[in-house]
Design an enzyme around this catalytic site. Structure first.
Site, PDB file in Angstrom:
ATOM      1  N   HIS A  37      49.179  24.192  80.957  1.00 37.80           N
ATOM      2  CA  HIS A  37      49.269  22.742  81.119  1.00 37.80           C
ATOM      3  C   HIS A  37      48.720  22.310  82.477  1.00 37.80           C
ATOM      4  CE1 HIS A  37      53.228  23.967  82.871  1.00 37.80           C
ATOM      5  NE2 HIS A  37      52.979  22.978  83.710  1.00 37.80           N
ATOM      6  N   ASP A  96      50.908  28.638  76.790  1.00 35.66           N
ATOM      7  CA  ASP A  96      50.871  27.911  78.060  1.00 35.66           C
ATOM      8  C   ASP A  96      50.271  28.810  79.135  1.00 35.66           C
ATOM      9  OD1 ASP A  96      51.092  25.998  79.973  1.00 35.66           O
ATOM     10  OD2 ASP A  96      53.290  25.929  80.023  1.00 35.66           O
ATOM     11  N   GLY A 104      56.911  21.577  90.642  1.00 33.16           N
ATOM     12  CA  GLY A 104      56.246  22.267  91.734  1.00 33.16           C
ATOM     13  C   GLY A 104      56.155  23.755  91.479  1.00 33.16           C
ATOM     14  N   SER A 110      55.200  25.283  88.353  1.00 31.05           N
ATOM     15  CA  SER A 110      54.366  25.707  87.233  1.00 31.05           C
ATOM     16  C   SER A 110      53.362  26.781  87.632  1.00 31.05           C
ATOM     17  CB  SER A 110      53.584  24.519  86.659  1.00 31.05           C
ATOM     18  OG  SER A 110      54.396  23.752  85.835  1.00 31.05           O
ATOM     19  N   SER A 169      56.334  28.544  82.757  1.00 29.15           N
ATOM     20  CA  SER A 169      55.861  27.421  81.943  1.00 29.15           C
ATOM     21  C   SER A 169      56.595  26.141  82.330  1.00 29.15           C
ATOM     22  CB  SER A 169      56.067  27.728  80.459  1.00 29.15           C
ATOM     23  OG  SER A 169      55.802  26.591  79.658  1.00 29.15           O
TER      24      SER A 169
END
Length: 312
Positions: A150, A180, A260, A262, A283
């Site tokens: 993402h 992801d 913050g 990911s 994720s």
């Protein structure tokens, strides 16, 4: 990259035992503040792999944002985690959707909101925001870093700094939703690409990938929330983040994470704590590191297989 909405619960083991639905309903009702502490007589009940898969398919088909689900090996049921967006009416809708398999669903409430944690740990920047460089890998003769899909979706170029003056390189591939993960190619020879992780000032040498097990202790390293440990609580989980962001095949954990984080690297520690194995990249999740959280991790082995890559 292809996306998937198939339910990974079809790979779970045969039959399990659990307390019958009355206890499950009371537990959920208490969690949602819907009922008093009335007692119920538990009777053993078992569910087949096909019944568990059908129950998971029903949760997927209901498409309610703020839900995550996977088989709980301790109870032999499909444990559905719901965040603060999910109402009691929607929980009832999930049970109705499961039909004959409704008794195979159990529920728990998690604090906060399940969401992809855009921005990130060891910081890298794009025009869309800030994320984390998870693990460095090599495919063919080129070097890349793995991060959350993402983060890389719709992004062309990555930078080492917030002012976006030092280029790292372009997004090479993305798989989100369904999965992801994404990879970014290093094209600037001046940017270092070590095979290590900075865990609160301790440098961890990542020596290979790992397939985690339920109950295993793992660590997450992030410049946002620091380096901290948690436990694996489930495998092959599916999360509905909302807005079509459904991801399956994730590792469910007790790691705390916040916006913050990911793409942050998740790993084991071995020996004296200065070596470890890569488990995956963060994720998303819910809650915060003050009150605890549920977080979900994209397994690294799936990423390596998708791109024919190896950890460096």
């Amino acid at each position: 990259m292809s996306t998937k909405r198939t339910n990974p619960l079809r790979r779970t083991a045969p039959r399990f035992r659990r307390p019958v639905t009355a206890l499950a309903v009371l537990a959920l009702s208490a969690a949602l503040g819907l009922a008093g502490p009335q007692a119920a007589q538990a009777q053993p009940q078992t569910f087949s792999a096909a019944e568990l898969a059908a129950a998971g398919d029903a949760v997927l088909a209901a498409d309610i944002a703020g839900t995550a689900w996977g088989v709980n090996p301790a109870t032999g049921t499909v444990l559905v985690t719901v965040d603060k967006r999910v109402s009691a009416t929607e929980v009832a809708e999930l049970r109705r959707s499961a039909g004959a398999q409704a008794d195979a669903l159990t529920f728990e409430r998690t604090a906060g909101t399940l969401q992809p944690h855009l921005q990130g740990g060891e910081p890298v920047w794009s025009n869309a925001g800030r994320c984390t460089a998870g693990f460095n890998v090599r495919a063919g003769t080129a070097d890349y870093f793995v991060t959350a899909g993402h983060c890389t979706q719709g992004v062309s170029t990555w930078y080492t700094n917030a002012s976006r003056t030092t280029t790292i390189g372009p997004t090479a591939a993305t798989s989100f939703p369904g999965n992801d993960y994404g990879i970014v190619r290093y094209t600037n020879p001046a940017v270092p690409r070590p095979g290590t992780v900075n865990c609160g000032g301790t440098i961890i040498d990542i020596t290979g990938p790992a397939n985690p097990t339920v109950g295993q202790r793992i660590w997450l390293a992030s410049s946002t929330t620091g380096c901290h440990s948690g436990a694996v609580t489930g495998l092959n989980a599916t999360v509905n983040y909302g807005a079509g962001g459904i991801v399956s095949g994730l590792i469910q954990t007790t790691l705390c994470s916040e916006p913050g984080d990911s793409g942050s690297p998740v790993f084991t520690r071995t020996g004296d704590g200065t070596t470890g194995l890569a488990v995956g990249v963060l994720s998303g999740g819910s809650g915060n590191c003050a009150s605890g959280a549920t977080s979900f991790v994209q397994p690294i082995n799936e990423v390596l297989a998708a791109y024919g890559a190896v950890l460096t």
